[in-house]
Design an enzyme around this catalytic site. Structure first.
Site, mmCIF file in Angstrom:
data_model
loop_
_atom_site.group_PDB
_atom_site.id
_atom_site.type_symbol
_atom_site.label_atom_id
_atom_site.label_comp_id
_atom_site.label_asym_id
_atom_site.label_seq_id
_atom_site.Cartn_x
_atom_site.Cartn_y
_atom_site.Cartn_z
ATOM 1 N N ARG A 73 11.300 -6.241 4.596
ATOM 2 C CA ARG A 73 11.217 -4.844 5.032
ATOM 3 C C ARG A 73 11.865 -4.672 6.403
ATOM 4 O O ARG A 73 12.513 -3.663 6.678
ATOM 5 C CB ARG A 73 9.746 -4.400 5.074
ATOM 6 C CG ARG A 73 9.585 -2.915 5.306
ATOM 7 C CD ARG A 73 8.157 -2.467 5.115
ATOM 8 N NE ARG A 73 7.322 -2.825 6.245
ATOM 9 C CZ ARG A 73 6.007 -2.654 6.277
ATOM 10 N NH1 ARG A 73 5.373 -2.159 5.229
ATOM 11 N NH2 ARG A 73 5.305 -2.988 7.332
ATOM 12 N N ARG A 132 -0.413 -8.099 13.775
ATOM 13 C CA ARG A 132 -0.956 -7.119 12.826
ATOM 14 C C ARG A 132 -1.815 -7.796 11.767
ATOM 15 O O ARG A 132 -2.845 -7.259 11.349
ATOM 16 C CB ARG A 132 0.188 -6.325 12.181
ATOM 17 C CG ARG A 132 0.728 -5.256 13.138
ATOM 18 C CD ARG A 132 2.094 -4.753 12.756
ATOM 19 N NE ARG A 132 2.105 -4.138 11.458
ATOM 20 C CZ ARG A 132 3.144 -4.174 10.618
ATOM 21 N NH1 ARG A 132 4.245 -4.814 10.957
ATOM 22 N NH2 ARG A 132 3.077 -3.580 9.472
ATOM 23 N N ARG A 183 11.805 -1.186 10.771
ATOM 24 C CA ARG A 183 10.625 -0.717 11.499
ATOM 25 C C ARG A 183 10.430 -1.555 12.749
ATOM 26 O O ARG A 183 10.505 -2.773 12.707
ATOM 27 C CB ARG A 183 9.392 -0.840 10.593
ATOM 28 C CG ARG A 183 8.945 0.467 10.011
ATOM 29 C CD ARG A 183 7.808 0.267 9.067
ATOM 30 N NE ARG A 183 6.588 -0.184 9.722
ATOM 31 C CZ ARG A 183 5.400 -0.141 9.142
ATOM 32 N NH1 ARG A 183 5.290 0.325 7.922
ATOM 33 N NH2 ARG A 183 4.330 -0.566 9.782
ATOM 34 N N ARG A 240 -9.570 1.782 8.779
ATOM 35 C CA ARG A 240 -9.212 0.398 9.119
ATOM 36 C C ARG A 240 -10.235 -0.264 10.030
ATOM 37 O O ARG A 240 -10.097 -1.455 10.320
ATOM 38 C CB ARG A 240 -7.866 0.393 9.836
ATOM 39 C CG ARG A 240 -6.656 0.173 8.938
ATOM 40 C CD ARG A 240 -5.414 0.330 9.806
ATOM 41 N NE ARG A 240 -4.297 -0.449 9.386
ATOM 42 C CZ ARG A 240 -3.142 0.086 8.941
ATOM 43 N NH1 ARG A 240 -3.018 1.388 8.816
ATOM 44 N NH2 ARG A 240 -2.141 -0.681 8.637
ATOM 45 N N LYS A 254 0.812 -1.225 0.000
ATOM 46 C CA LYS A 254 0.000 0.000 0.000
ATOM 47 C C LYS A 254 0.841 1.269 0.000
ATOM 48 O O LYS A 254 0.590 2.172 -0.778
ATOM 49 C CB LYS A 254 -0.914 0.053 1.240
ATOM 50 C CG LYS A 254 -2.007 -0.967 1.295
ATOM 51 C CD LYS A 254 -2.973 -0.667 2.441
ATOM 52 C CE LYS A 254 -2.332 -0.629 3.811
ATOM 53 N NZ LYS A 254 -1.730 -1.885 4.261
HETATM 54 P P1 AMP Z 1 0.987 1.096 8.659
HETATM 55 O O1 AMP Z 1 2.222 1.842 8.348
HETATM 56 O O2 AMP Z 1 -0.180 1.518 7.823
HETATM 57 O O3 AMP Z 1 1.176 -0.398 8.627
HETATM 58 O O4 AMP Z 1 0.595 1.460 10.155
HETATM 59 C C1 AMP Z 1 1.487 1.183 11.234
HETATM 60 C C2 AMP Z 1 0.728 1.168 12.549
HETATM 61 O O5 AMP Z 1 0.144 2.460 12.786
HETATM 62 C C3 AMP Z 1 -0.441 0.195 12.617
HETATM 63 O O6 AMP Z 1 -0.035 -1.117 12.942
HETATM 64 C C4 AMP Z 1 -1.278 0.837 13.727
HETATM 65 O O7 AMP Z 1 -0.729 0.614 14.998
HETATM 66 C C5 AMP Z 1 -1.124 2.316 13.414
HETATM 67 N N1 AMP Z 1 -2.169 2.758 12.457
HETATM 68 C C6 AMP Z 1 -1.994 3.178 11.175
HETATM 69 N N2 AMP Z 1 -3.159 3.502 10.611
HETATM 70 C C7 AMP Z 1 -4.123 3.269 11.546
HETATM 71 C C8 AMP Z 1 -5.526 3.383 11.575
HETATM 72 N N3 AMP Z 1 -6.222 3.790 10.496
HETATM 73 N N4 AMP Z 1 -6.174 3.056 12.713
HETATM 74 C C9 AMP Z 1 -5.501 2.653 13.805
HETATM 75 N N5 AMP Z 1 -4.180 2.496 13.852
HETATM 76 C C10 AMP Z 1 -3.480 2.798 12.730
#
Ligand code: AMP
Length: 188
Positions: free
Chosen positions: A128, A145, A134, A89, A14
């Protein structure tokens, strides 16, 4: 006018695709994960609040996330469209996004679901972890996750499909091929 949402499990690509598509479509890519990570590294109050959830592979509470997105979408550069990466989400976030858009007389054009099988996802996330470092790309957190995605986010595809907004795109393959596939599916 382009208002898009990118859906898909962690590791589906994404973030990579959002940046490329945003450039092609000349709209800002709004990544909630990136905004949270920037806040964590800047040591803001929001970052401190979000970090414990992120490190555990859990979602940051809806109230926090929704307020952050509302602020971001109210910025002038998002007035002509945006590409949301990683939001909504949860069902509550879908409802909040609906409210934000309706308040501005706007609506979504499409929701792109990037698909990838779980073997590919785990392989990409491990890669990654090695390249980006990360803190939430460890094996235990990755597993959590993926579970949280299945429980809370996967059901959203049905919601958007019932609204006639969902397009499914195969996320496997070379980065540029996937971008071309998405643009073709969107008729762009
Ligand atoms: P991502 O980079 O999109 O994988 O997001 C990393 C982390 O940020 C996720 O595992 C959540 O802990 C938090 N996060 C990102 N977007 C959201 C969202 N829309 N709602 C809740 N937590 C989020």
């Amino acid at each position: 006018m382009t208002r898009l949402v990118l859906l898909g499990p962690p590791g589906a690509g994404k973030g990579t695709q959002a940046k490329r598509l945003a450039e092609r479509l000349t709209v800002p890519a709004v990544s909630t994960g990136d905004i949270f990570r920037a806040n964590v590294s800047e040591g803001t109050e929001l970052g401190r609040e979000a970090q414990r959830y992120m490190d555990a592979g859990e979602y940051v509470p809806d109230s926090v996330t929704n307020a952050m997105v509302a602020d971001r979408l109210a910025e002038p550069d998002a007035a002509g469209g945006f590409l949301l990466d990683g939001y909504p989400r949860t069902a509550a976030q879908v409802a909040e996004l609906d409210r934000m858009l309706a308040a501005g007389g706007a609506s979504l054009d499409a929701v792109v679901e990037l698909t990838a099988d779980s073997e590919e996802i785990v392989a990409r996330l491990k890669n990654r972890a090695e390249t980006e470092g990360r803190s939430d790309d460890t094996e235990t957190v990755i597993r959590r996750r993926l579970e949280v995605y299945t429980e809370q986010t996967a059901p959203l595809t049905r919601v958007y499909s019932e609204r006639g907004l969902l397009v499914e795109v195969d996320g496997i393959g070379a980065v540029e091929d996937v971008t071309a596939r998405i643009l073709a599916t969107l008729g762009r």
